[in-house]
Design a protein around this motif. Structure first.
Motif, PDB file in Angstrom:
ATOM      1  N   LEU A  74       0.806  -1.222   0.000  1.00 52.00           N
ATOM      2  CA  LEU A  74       0.000   0.000   0.000  1.00 52.00           C
ATOM      3  C   LEU A  74       0.841   1.275   0.000  1.00 52.00           C
ATOM      4  O   LEU A  74       0.287   2.377   0.003  1.00 52.00           O
ATOM      5  CB  LEU A  74      -0.926   0.006   1.219  1.00 52.00           C
ATOM      6  N   ALA A  80      -7.324   1.270  -3.022  1.00 54.84           N
ATOM      7  CA  ALA A  80      -7.079  -0.149  -2.776  1.00 54.84           C
ATOM      8  C   ALA A  80      -8.371  -0.938  -2.954  1.00 54.84           C
ATOM      9  O   ALA A  80      -9.472  -0.433  -2.709  1.00 54.84           O
ATOM     10  CB  ALA A  80      -6.533  -0.369  -1.362  1.00 54.84           C
ATOM     11  N   ASN A  82      -9.794  -4.992  -2.097  1.00 57.88           N
ATOM     12  CA  ASN A  82      -9.533  -6.314  -1.529  1.00 57.88           C
ATOM     13  C   ASN A  82     -10.481  -7.334  -2.133  1.00 57.88           C
ATOM     14  O   ASN A  82     -11.691  -7.303  -1.884  1.00 57.88           O
ATOM     15  CB  ASN A  82      -9.685  -6.313  -0.008  1.00 57.88           C
ATOM     16  N   VAL A 110      -4.978  -0.082   5.313  1.00 59.36           N
ATOM     17  CA  VAL A 110      -5.539   0.996   4.495  1.00 59.36           C
ATOM     18  C   VAL A 110      -5.737   2.241   5.353  1.00 59.36           C
ATOM     19  O   VAL A 110      -5.395   3.367   4.953  1.00 59.36           O
ATOM     20  CB  VAL A 110      -6.885   0.545   3.866  1.00 59.36           C
ATOM     21  N   LYS A 111      -6.271   2.050   6.546  1.00 58.00           N
ATOM     22  CA  LYS A 111      -6.476   3.181   7.455  1.00 58.00           C
ATOM     23  C   LYS A 111      -5.146   3.833   7.819  1.00 58.00           C
ATOM     24  O   LYS A 111      -5.022   5.075   7.784  1.00 58.00           O
ATOM     25  CB  LYS A 111      -7.186   2.694   8.721  1.00 58.00           C
ATOM     26  N   ILE A 115      -5.437   5.948   3.129  1.00 57.18           N
ATOM     27  CA  ILE A 115      -6.103   5.769   1.836  1.00 57.18           C
ATOM     28  C   ILE A 115      -7.614   5.927   2.048  1.00 57.18           C
ATOM     29  O   ILE A 115      -8.200   5.284   2.923  1.00 57.18           O
ATOM     30  CB  ILE A 115      -5.783   4.380   1.247  1.00 57.18           C
ATOM     31  N   PHE A 118     -11.391   2.854  -0.967  1.00 53.44           N
ATOM     32  CA  PHE A 118     -11.186   1.445  -0.639  1.00 53.44           C
ATOM     33  C   PHE A 118     -12.460   0.662  -0.963  1.00 53.44           C
ATOM     34  O   PHE A 118     -13.547   1.017  -0.510  1.00 53.44           O
ATOM     35  CB  PHE A 118     -10.826   1.300   0.840  1.00 53.44           C
ATOM     36  N   HIS A 120     -14.100  -3.240  -0.910  1.00 47.00           N
ATOM     37  CA  HIS A 120     -13.959  -4.596  -0.362  1.00 47.00           C
ATOM     38  C   HIS A 120     -15.038  -5.492  -0.964  1.00 47.00           C
ATOM     39  O   HIS A 120     -16.216  -5.128  -0.971  1.00 47.00           O
ATOM     40  CB  HIS A 120     -14.092  -4.554   1.161  1.00 47.00           C
ATOM     41  N   ALA A 152     -15.406   3.053   3.333  1.00 46.84           N
ATOM     42  CA  ALA A 152     -15.171   1.960   2.382  1.00 46.84           C
ATOM     43  C   ALA A 152     -16.475   1.533   1.715  1.00 46.84           C
ATOM     44  O   ALA A 152     -17.550   1.584   2.313  1.00 46.84           O
ATOM     45  CB  ALA A 152     -14.548   0.773   3.103  1.00 46.84           C
TER      46      ALA A 152
END
Length: 326
Positions: A74, A80, A82, A110-111, A115, A118, A120, A152
């Motif tokens: 990262l 990002a 996932n 990520v936190k 970022i 994000f 997921h 997110a």
């Protein structure tokens, strides 16, 4: 690399070498992102670099059990995704390891990296009180992501189809080898979603077109029962097969036998015939977009994506496999 390919920044894709991941990488490249593919075995994903211009795709080793590798993946990125998940457990990979603790580890990194974009990937059916370990771990992963990164965006797809899928291809192979196809949960409903539509949804989310902190349910334009989908495979591959419905208790018994056979054979039992008791539990509930998601417009259509039907896509690769004798 031209200006268009430089304009979006760098995105790390955890699980970018998998089925969905390969399509996400390609979609992001087309959208002008540079992509860092984070996976356990980057040497097996070298072919992904052919998707973009020189330097546009980077491969890096990352393991969700190793916080240092997650943080390294990262470094210096703008977004990002996932995608890491498993359908069945093994001795070295459990649902909790990958989909609960693994999701938390990525969200934490990520936190800490600051970022804000994000995405997921979870699954329709994720429930914290589900009898299925798969569904429970998905729900635990979602909770961890929203706890650590409130903005997110979570996507919950139904079963995913595309040229390398493990659903239509699997049943096409079974229909080629078996005159009778036993099904557990034959009346369970699914809403198959095309892998490229999921990839496009992720692109839109990273481009700021999705609601921050929202959970989207992704399904295609058709709702069909398990039996209808398997019959469709038989029709496309031009094979006449008997489809037999099995009760859930019979299915759990059969799944227990195949799990034991796989373990005793050290994994040599045919994957094609394998089934787990956890998968039987998943089949007890429909796998479709909820009315709540439709009302909130947290769907593909809500993102402006027109989902493609199985009839438009599946025959293109099942026919190819049939002609190749697969």
């Amino acid at each position: 690399m031209n200006d268009n390919q430089m304009r979006k920044g760098l995105a790390t894709i955890f699980g970018g070498s998998g089925f969905i991941g390969r399509h996400v990488v390609q979609a992001l490249i087309c959208d002008g992102w540079r992509v860092r593919v984070a996976c356990r075995r980057p040497e097996l994903a070298v072919q992904l670099q052919s998707f973009g211009e020189p330097g546009q795709i980077e491969l890096i080793q990352a393991n969700l059990r190793d916080a240092q590798t997650i943080a390294a993946a990262l470094e210096g990125v703008d977004a990002a995704v996932n995608l890491v998940g498993i359908l069945t457990e093994s001795d070295d990979q459990t649902f909790a390891d990958i989909q609960s603790r693994g999701a938390r580890a990525v969200a934490k990194a990520v936190k800490e990296a600051g970022i804000t974009r994000f995405v997921h990937i979870s699954a329709i059916g994720a429930r914290k009180n589900s009898p299925s370990g798969y569904a429970r771990s998905k729900a635990e992963g979602e909770a961890a992501v929203h706890e650590l990164v409130p903005q997110a965006i979570i996507f919950r797809p139904s079963i995913v189809f595309g040229p390398e899928d493990d659903f239509f291809n699997r049943f096409a192979a079974m229909a080629r080898l078996m005159p009778i196809l036993p099904l557990v949960g034959a009346s369970t409903r699914f809403q198959p979603v095309f892998v490229d539509d999921i990839a496009q949804a992720i692109v839109l989310a990273l481009d700021g077109k999705a609601m921050p902190g929202a959970t989207y349910e992704l399904g295609g334009p058709e709702v069909k029962t398990f039996r209808e989908l398997v019959q469709y495979v038989c029709d496309v591959t031009r094979r006449r097969r008997y489809i037999i419905s099995l009760g859930f208790e019979t299915g759990k018994l059969m799944a227990g036998v195949t799990q034991l056979a796989s373990k005793l054979s050290f994994g040599l039992f045919p994957k094609l015939l394998s089934m787990t008791t956890d998968q039987v539990e998943l089949l007890r509930r429909d796998n479709i977009v909820s009315d709540e998601a439709k009302a909130a417009e947290t769907t593909l259509e809500g993102l402006g994506v027109a989902p493609r039907a199985i009839e438009a896509i599946v025959p293109t690769y099942l026919d190819r496999n049939l002609k190749a004798g697969q």
